[in-house]
Write an enzyme that holds these catalytic residues in place. Structure first.
Site, PDB file in Angstrom:
ATOM      1  CG  HIS A 532      21.814  -0.289  25.543  1.00 52.49           C
ATOM      2  ND1 HIS A 532      20.645  -0.526  24.855  1.00 52.49           N
ATOM      3  CD2 HIS A 532      21.657   0.908  26.140  1.00 52.49           C
ATOM      4  CE1 HIS A 532      19.814   0.501  25.027  1.00 52.49           C
ATOM      5  NE2 HIS A 532      20.413   1.384  25.814  1.00 52.49           N
ATOM      6  CG  ASP A 534      21.046   3.840  29.015  1.00 51.08           C
ATOM      7  OD1 ASP A 534      21.211   3.314  27.897  1.00 51.08           O
ATOM      8  OD2 ASP A 534      19.930   4.173  29.453  1.00 51.08           O
ATOM      9  CG  HIS A 603      17.653  -0.461  28.863  1.00 53.43           C
ATOM     10  ND1 HIS A 603      18.754  -0.167  29.642  1.00 53.43           N
ATOM     11  CD2 HIS A 603      17.577   0.543  27.949  1.00 53.43           C
ATOM     12  CE1 HIS A 603      19.297   0.961  29.238  1.00 53.43           C
ATOM     13  NE2 HIS A 603      18.608   1.419  28.191  1.00 53.43           N
ATOM     14  NE  ARG A 613       9.384   2.180  21.186  1.00 55.71           N
ATOM     15  CZ  ARG A 613      10.328   2.526  22.049  1.00 55.71           C
ATOM     16  NH1 ARG A 613      11.190   3.485  21.759  1.00 55.71           N
ATOM     17  NH2 ARG A 613      10.416   1.903  23.217  1.00 55.71           N
TER      18      ARG A 613
HETATM   19  O1  AKG Z   1      13.280   3.958  23.558  1.00 56.62           O
HETATM   20  C1  AKG Z   1      13.409   3.140  24.461  1.00 56.62           C
HETATM   21  O2  AKG Z   1      12.457   2.517  24.933  1.00 56.62           O
HETATM   22  C2  AKG Z   1      14.785   2.856  25.028  1.00 56.62           C
HETATM   23  C3  AKG Z   1      15.898   3.574  24.315  1.00 56.62           C
HETATM   24  C4  AKG Z   1      17.221   3.380  24.956  1.00 56.62           C
HETATM   25  O3  AKG Z   1      17.416   2.517  25.752  1.00 56.62           O
HETATM   26  C5  AKG Z   1      18.353   4.252  24.635  1.00 56.62           C
HETATM   27  O4  AKG Z   1      18.232   5.076  23.712  1.00 56.62           O
HETATM   28  O5  AKG Z   1      19.401   4.148  25.311  1.00 56.62           O
HETATM   29 FE   FE2 Z   2      19.282   2.864  26.862  1.00 58.66          FE
END
Ligand code: AKG
Ligand code: FE2
Length: 647
Positions: A532, A534, A603, A613
């Site tokens: 996606h 952001d 990403h 995690r």
């Molecule tokens: O946790 C991550 O590495 C990316 C998370 C992410 O892209 C998001 O929450 O928008």
């Molecule tokens: Fe993100």
């Protein structure tokens, strides 16, 4: 009056100078005149001249079947090998440009530089002449058929015509045939030059050219990366010739827009206002090898553009047509020269094709976008500092305990970096414990326990809730303060690294953990977090649009990881297809990734197949109206709690 009397002296009474009709003018422009000329030469027995005229016509009008037939006649003529193919109208700037590309193709960079530089001189000279011609005679023509135009109407019409004519100059100078204009012709010079200059270690000149290119296409990632990569880039200005040209073009365009908008002109050609339309950054893949793939594409483009020329020139042979040769030395190719050139081009293209080849994504095309990815053949994995060359920082690193892991270039796109050491092991552990104690299932996702994938659970804790819980004595105050301080540490570093002049505000602060659900997490092909952008919505066609319900005001995103005791869970960045993973970063305590919130930074997260995690996810905006209110409240509470503690 003075000009008039000069003209009268030179050209006689203006009243008796007949105006050349539009038809005649058009015939000259389309080179229709050559049709007559070739016949006249032919009848006269001057085959060489007839061929020259025919060839010059066909290059410009490749679709004219009658002249094509004539051309074939010459090709098949028993004496044809003794005649040269000469384009009598070759424009000198184009000749130099083409020769520059030839030199570039055989990696003779110094020669290429002088040819491209000469091409630029010729181009700007021709552009100036073109503008001078625009200021010539003007006829109102048929625009006001009913009543004679008023003085004021005439001025507007004249002003408009001159400006429109100015704006067509760079387009006409890039014309290679009646139907074809070499797109992006002038900026291409700077593109080639930046590469050639860097090859001969003239880095300042190279930056000047990158910056010149960016005047025309400010979003070009390759040029941006090139500029970012150089330490002293900020002190170097774009090339003066490009600045002057570009500024003038913009002024002309603004004036013309003003005329259209303020004098009720609706019927106009919009493309005139923008001779160098924006490059479609989305459509091009992020470039991993700066300039090389990019230039590879350009060559192909050029090859296609010159195709007509080449097909005809292929038939050329060394001959005895001395006078033409002497006159037109620059624009004649012998068959051997030509074949050799084609061979170099072919080899070069093959090498570039090989470079461009990457993993096939066709199997993924029928699956919903974002949910499935495939690793690029050349996927770059960032796991520890040693695997990369020590990067050049694009902006200051604020803390001496921090090391830069990768700059934008190394992360294969604009506006991104990764660093290590932003938090200590103790700090990471304290935040993980904080999340364990205060995190809520599905926090930030309306309480949905598994918002991204059924194979994982998601938990989150906002900074406000952390402080609130501390206030109630349910969490250590110290840990809530640490959460706040660490996020602030990231904000300052992001603002410094990206050299942001305007303030950077938090939009959302979130401590998050993703937990693999035991027993079902090993055999899955989805992602922990689909690909996606952001601040935009990823559409099936791969575009990412800044529209509701996306958080369109977000400008930058940062994730600081807190641990590595899990399997999978790599942070990934894809190319513009959103399906091919170009880069992955392995999370670990204190590692930060920071990137733009938009479509240039698509990403996601690879599946977590074991373990928990945790990370601190931060989204920033430069729009003060989105400054995170609950964070401001949290800060007030923290201050109060501190005072209470200190008492
Ligand atoms: O946790 C991550 O590495 C990316 C998370 C992410 O892209 C998001 O929450 O928008
Ligand atoms: Fe993100």
């Amino acid at each position: 009056m003075c000009i008039e009397s000069c003209e009268q002296k030179l050209f006689g009474d203006p009243k008796i100078i007949l105006r050349i009709s539009d038809d005649v003018n058009d015939d000259f422009k389309s080179k229709e005149i050559y049709k007559y000329l070739q016949l006249a030469y032919f009848r006269n027995g001057n085959f060489a001249k007839s061929l020259e005229v025919t060839y010059s016509f066909v290059i410009y009008n490749p679709d004219d079947s009658m002249m094509q037939k004539n051309m074939e006649f010459y090709d098949n003529h028993r004496n044809s090998s003794s005649y040269m193919y000469i384009n009598r109208d070759a424009k000198s700037h184009q000749v130099f440009f083409d020769k520059g590309i030839e030199a570039y193709n055989v990696e003779e960079y110094s020669k290429a530089i002088s040819l491209f530089e000469q091409a630029l001189i010729e181009f700007y000279k021709a552009e100036e002449e073109c503008r001078a011609v625009c200021e010539g005679e003007f006829y109102v023509g048929t625009e006001y058929p009913e009543t004679p135009p008023s003085f004021h109407q005439q001025i507007i019409a004249h002003y408009r015509k001159v400006l429109e004519c100015y704006m067509t100059c760079p387009v006409e100078l890039a014309r290679t045939s009646i139907k074809h204009v070499s797109e992006n012709y002038l900026p291409k010079h700077y593109h080639y030059l930046q590469f050639a200059y860097s090859k001969v270690n003239k880095h300042d000149e190279s930056i000047e050219c990158s910056k010149a290119y960016l005047l025309f296409h400010s979003n070009n990632e390759v040029m941006q990366a090139h500029v970012h990569q150089q330490m002293n880039a900020a002190t170097i200005s774009p090339r003066q010739d490009a600045v002057e040209f570009h500024t003038r073009l913009q002024i002309q365009s603004e004036l013309l827009k003003y005329v259209y908008q303020n004098f009720g002109i609706q019927d106009y050609d919009e493309t005139l206002l923008q001779p160098y339309p924006k490059e479609d950054v989305d459509a091009s893949e992020p470039k991993e090898n700066i300039t090389k793939t990019e230039l590879g594409n350009k060559e192909e483009e050029l090859h296609e553009q010159n195709n007509d020329n080449e097909v005809l020139q292929e038939k050329v042979e060394e001959n005895s047509y001395r006078s033409g040769r002497e006159k037109n030395n620059d624009i004649i190719d012998s068959k051997d020269q030509h074949n050799e050139r084609m061979e170099v081009l072919r080899k070069r293209r093959e090498a570039d094709d090989f470079q461009k080849k990457d993993v096939d994504i066709s199997d993924l095309l029928h699956k919903p976008i974002g949910h499935h990815t495939i690793d690029s053949n050349k996927i770059l994995t960032i796991s520890d500092g040693q695997s990369l060359v020590q990067p050049l920082a694009e902006g200051p690193i604020l803390y001496d305990y921090v090391t830069l892991l990768a700059n934008s270039t190394q992360m294969l796109g604009p506006t991104r970096f990764a660093l290590d050491g932003l938090a200590s092991n103790n700090e990471c552990q304290e935040l993980i414990d904080l999340e364990l104690a205060g995190g809520l299932s599905g926090d930030g996702y309306r309480g949905r326990a598994s918002p991204h994938t059924e194979h994982e659970l998601f938990e989150g804790l906002t900074v406000y809730r952390a402080v609130e819980l501390a206030e109630q004595g349910l969490l250590p105050f110290r840990s809530a303060q640490l959460y706040y301080d660490l996020s602030e540490r990231v904000r300052a570093q992001v603002k410094a690294y990206f050299k942001l002049k305007d303030e950077l505000y938090f939009d959302y602060t979130h401590l998050v953990c993703r937990i693999a659900i035991k027993g079902q997490s090993t055999d899955r092909d989805d992602l922990s977090h689909p690909v996606h952008g952001d601040n935009c919505l990823l559409k099936e066609d791969g575009t990412c649009v800044k529209d509701n319900p996306a958080y369109t005001w977000r400008d930058y995103s940062s994730i600081m990881y807190l641990n590595d005791e899990f399997d999978g869970g790599e942070f990934i960045m894809t190319d513009a297809t959103a399906r091919r993973v170009k880069l992955q970063v392995k999370p670990k305590c204190g590692r930060l990734v920071s990137f733009c919130a938009g479509k240039e930074c698509l990403h996601g997260v690879k599946p977590i197949t074991r373990g928990r995690r945790c990370a601190m996810a931060l989204w920033f905006t430069q729009d003060p109206s989105h400054d995170e209110q609950s964070r401001i409240e949290a800060k007030k509470k923290l201050n109060k709690l501190r005072e209470r503690d200190e008492l």
